[in-house]
Enzyme design. Structure first.
Site, PDB file in Angstrom:
ATOM      1  N   HIS A  82      14.954   3.784  -4.258  1.00 40.05           N
ATOM      2  CA  HIS A  82      13.646   3.877  -3.598  1.00 40.05           C
ATOM      3  C   HIS A  82      13.825   3.600  -2.111  1.00 40.05           C
ATOM      4  O   HIS A  82      14.560   2.686  -1.731  1.00 40.05           O
ATOM      5  CB  HIS A  82      12.674   2.848  -4.198  1.00 40.05           C
ATOM      6  CG  HIS A  82      11.346   2.835  -3.506  1.00 40.05           C
ATOM      7  ND1 HIS A  82      10.363   3.760  -3.787  1.00 40.05           N
ATOM      8  CD2 HIS A  82      10.864   2.050  -2.526  1.00 40.05           C
ATOM      9  CE1 HIS A  82       9.323   3.533  -3.010  1.00 40.05           C
ATOM     10  NE2 HIS A  82       9.595   2.493  -2.234  1.00 40.05           N
ATOM     11  N   ASP A 161      -2.043  -0.312  -9.331  1.00 39.83           N
ATOM     12  CA  ASP A 161      -1.533  -0.107  -7.975  1.00 39.83           C
ATOM     13  C   ASP A 161      -2.302   1.005  -7.276  1.00 39.83           C
ATOM     14  O   ASP A 161      -2.575   0.925  -6.088  1.00 39.83           O
ATOM     15  CB  ASP A 161      -0.036   0.228  -7.999  1.00 39.83           C
ATOM     16  CG  ASP A 161       0.456   0.498  -6.581  1.00 39.83           C
ATOM     17  OD1 ASP A 161       0.339  -0.412  -5.744  1.00 39.83           O
ATOM     18  OD2 ASP A 161       0.882   1.630  -6.295  1.00 39.83           O
ATOM     19  N   ARG A 168      -6.250  -1.359  -0.152  1.00 40.72           N
ATOM     20  CA  ARG A 168      -5.447  -1.964   0.935  1.00 40.72           C
ATOM     21  C   ARG A 168      -5.435  -1.052   2.152  1.00 40.72           C
ATOM     22  O   ARG A 168      -5.494  -1.512   3.296  1.00 40.72           O
ATOM     23  CB  ARG A 168      -4.008  -2.207   0.453  1.00 40.72           C
ATOM     24  CG  ARG A 168      -3.906  -3.394  -0.480  1.00 40.72           C
ATOM     25  CD  ARG A 168      -2.552  -3.434  -1.158  1.00 40.72           C
ATOM     26  NE  ARG A 168      -1.462  -3.514  -0.207  1.00 40.72           N
ATOM     27  CZ  ARG A 168      -0.230  -3.051  -0.428  1.00 40.72           C
ATOM     28  NH1 ARG A 168       0.070  -2.463  -1.565  1.00 40.72           N
ATOM     29  NH2 ARG A 168       0.699  -3.176   0.493  1.00 40.72           N
ATOM     30  N   SER A 183       3.559  -3.605  -5.344  1.00 42.58           N
ATOM     31  CA  SER A 183       3.212  -2.193  -5.390  1.00 42.58           C
ATOM     32  C   SER A 183       4.456  -1.332  -5.668  1.00 42.58           C
ATOM     33  O   SER A 183       4.473  -0.494  -6.573  1.00 42.58           O
ATOM     34  CB  SER A 183       2.569  -1.814  -4.052  1.00 42.58           C
ATOM     35  OG  SER A 183       2.431  -0.439  -3.934  1.00 42.58           O
ATOM     36  N   LYS A 187       5.741   0.130  -9.923  1.00 43.50           N
ATOM     37  CA  LYS A 187       5.911   1.549 -10.259  1.00 43.50           C
ATOM     38  C   LYS A 187       7.348   1.826 -10.680  1.00 43.50           C
ATOM     39  O   LYS A 187       7.605   2.568 -11.617  1.00 43.50           O
ATOM     40  CB  LYS A 187       5.554   2.408  -9.034  1.00 43.50           C
ATOM     41  CG  LYS A 187       4.056   2.408  -8.760  1.00 43.50           C
ATOM     42  CD  LYS A 187       3.711   3.170  -7.495  1.00 43.50           C
ATOM     43  CE  LYS A 187       4.071   2.401  -6.259  1.00 43.50           C
ATOM     44  NZ  LYS A 187       3.412   2.782  -5.026  1.00 43.50           N
TER      45      LYS A 187
HETATM   46  N1  URA Z   1       4.879   1.843  -0.588  1.00 40.89           N
HETATM   47  C1  URA Z   1       4.256   1.505  -1.731  1.00 40.89           C
HETATM   48  O1  URA Z   1       4.407   2.153  -2.760  1.00 40.89           O
HETATM   49  N2  URA Z   1       3.446   0.426  -1.698  1.00 40.89           N
HETATM   50  C2  URA Z   1       3.256  -0.327  -0.597  1.00 40.89           C
HETATM   51  O2  URA Z   1       2.529  -1.288  -0.656  1.00 40.89           O
HETATM   52  C3  URA Z   1       3.907   0.049   0.584  1.00 40.89           C
HETATM   53  C4  URA Z   1       4.722   1.140   0.560  1.00 40.89           C
END
Ligand code: URA
Length: 434
Positions: A82, A161, A168, A183, A187
């Site tokens: 990621h 999320d 957010r 977050s 995932k």
């Molecule tokens: N990417 C995400 O998936 N979540 C965040 O909070 C910031 C960047």
């Protein structure tokens, strides 16, 4: 449990209990907390922070707010990568087939571009026919069959999320390490992985502007990931100038194909190899980074990585012929080279400036529901340290609209700075956090 009591406890600086965190995440998922209550708690967390234990509980609750993919039937250590996002960051596209060709399954659920940062899904969807909206069952079946699926977040995956990220975004609570950690990791952990390699970027074109901030985020991601039972490592990488020479969806796919043919730009390959080495070590197919590097170079040289990419593209409905003939990818109507005004060395290629230019052309989205133009962007971008002479092209703009082309030409002329002083190419990979 009343939302206002949980909000008041965090407002007053207390650590929340697991039950309180569960109530908050459940409230976001089933709608039993109002948006103003969720937002108030997000702001209290932003101001007061979370302990490592709270962050781990929060991540776990977010992951469990939806389905957790079951990939136990897939043999081998499943490893994903990621990136916290950057400009021209197309690394996932060559990296996934390279790692799979070395024998490590890569289940990869990616995001779309928003703001200055591009998204792997938009890039992949520039391949005619390529579908990223596979169901979770189809995703699991493809990972079992091909060792890899490249898809988008499904509605069943970490739905809390989705709700909280949207809040957010509009309540100035994005830049908060525990919330970012929950977050990203919720995932990723819901994908069914065993291990994860993170590319945490810092610099002008990154989410985290300084190395110190990026290190704090990386350390938190690694320790919360470990608390979730996964083997997690992070690389800190610089994002002052775009990665590679291309920014824009189809242009980045073409550059990714070049990587798989052994013709990738040096900086892009450096990051791709560094992440791949960690994935192979965590995946148990290499004992050392040097051994991993040899395997990764081997699958490029043999064509196995390119063949794996072709296979994945075909399985997801994409036109596999475009992999062998990138001129079949979408092409913009207008192209213009931006020329250097004088002789010298490239001092700066402002990643944010290039990203905003690509956004103006239509390569990205300002709002979540904007459509992207797959063909537009910037290619043949000069790199910091390169010697250029007056009149030589610094980049090529690909546009579908005259007005955007002329505005972007001016933006890029400002973003690419030429000067007399010799400058070295900036260091890219700063640190491994494990
Ligand atoms: N990417 C995400 O998936 N979540 C965040 O909070 C910031 C960047």
């Amino acid at each position: 449990m009343f939302p206002q009591h949980v909000i008041a406890r965090k407002r007053d600086g207390h650590a929340l209990t697991r039950d309180e965190i569960n109530a908050f995440v459940r409230g976001a998922t089933d709608g039993s907390w109002a948006d103003y209550q969720l937002s108030a708690l997000l702001m209290a967390i932003f101001l007061r922070g979370m302990t490592p234990e709270e962050t781990a509980h929060y991540t776990d609750a977010m992951m469990r707010s939806g389905t957790v993919a079951d990939l136990t039937a897939v043999r081998g250590v499943k490893v994903d990568k990621h990136s916290t996002g950057g400009v021209g960051d197309k690394v996932s596209i060559p990296l996934a087939p390279m790692v799979v060709a070395c024998g490590v399954p890569v289940p990869m659920i990616s995001g779309r571009g928003l703001g200055h940062s591009g998204g792997t899904l938009d890039k992949l969807e520039s391949i005619p026919g390529f579908r990223t909206d596979l169901s979770l069952d189809a995703y699991c079946a493809q990972v079992a069959k091909l060792g890899c699926a490249l898809i988008g977040q499904t509605k069943d995956l970490a739905p809390a999320d989705k709700k909280l990220y949207a809040l957010r975004d509009v309540t100035a609570t994005v830049e908060c390490i525990p919330l970012i950690c929950g977050s990203i990791l919720s995932k990723k952990l819901a994908e069914g992985i065993d291990a994860l390699v993170l590319d945490v970027k810092f610099g002008r074109g990154a989410f985290m502007k300084t190395k110190a901030e990026a290190r704090r985020l990386a350390e938190s991601l690694v320790s919360v990931g470990r608390a979730g039972g996964k083997n997690v490592r992070a690389l800190l990488t610089a994002m002052e100038q775009p990665l590679g020479h291309a920014v824009g969806n189809a242009l980045e796919v073409a550059e990714s194909i070049a990587c798989l043919r052994g013709e990738g730009p040096a900086d892009l390959m450096e990051v791709t190899f560094a992440l791949g080495e960690q994935m192979l070590v965590l995946g148990g197919v290499a004992r050392t980074e040097a051994e991993a590097r040899g395997k990764l170079e081997g699958v490029i040289a043999s064509g196995a990585a390119l063949a794996k990419f072709r296979e994945i593209v075909a399985a997801q409905g994409g036109e596999a012929g475009a992999i062998d003939d990138p001129s079949r990818l979408p092409q913009a109507r207008l192209q213009r080279a931006i020329a250097a005004a004088g002789d010298g060395y490239v001092q700066e290629v402002d990643a944010m400036g290039v990203a905003l230019a690509a956004l103006r052309l239509g390569a990205g989205r300002a709002k979540a529901d904007d459509r992207v133009d797959p063909a537009v962007g910037v290619s043949a971008l000069a790199k910091i340290g390169e010697r250029v002479s007056a009149g030589a092209p610094l980049c090529i703009v690909h546009a579908n609209d005259e007005q955007a082309l002329s505005e972007v030409s001016a933006m890029l002329t400002r973003a690419i700075v030429i000067g007399e002083a010799k400058v070295a190419a900036p260091k890219l990979i700063e640190e491994l956090i494990r």
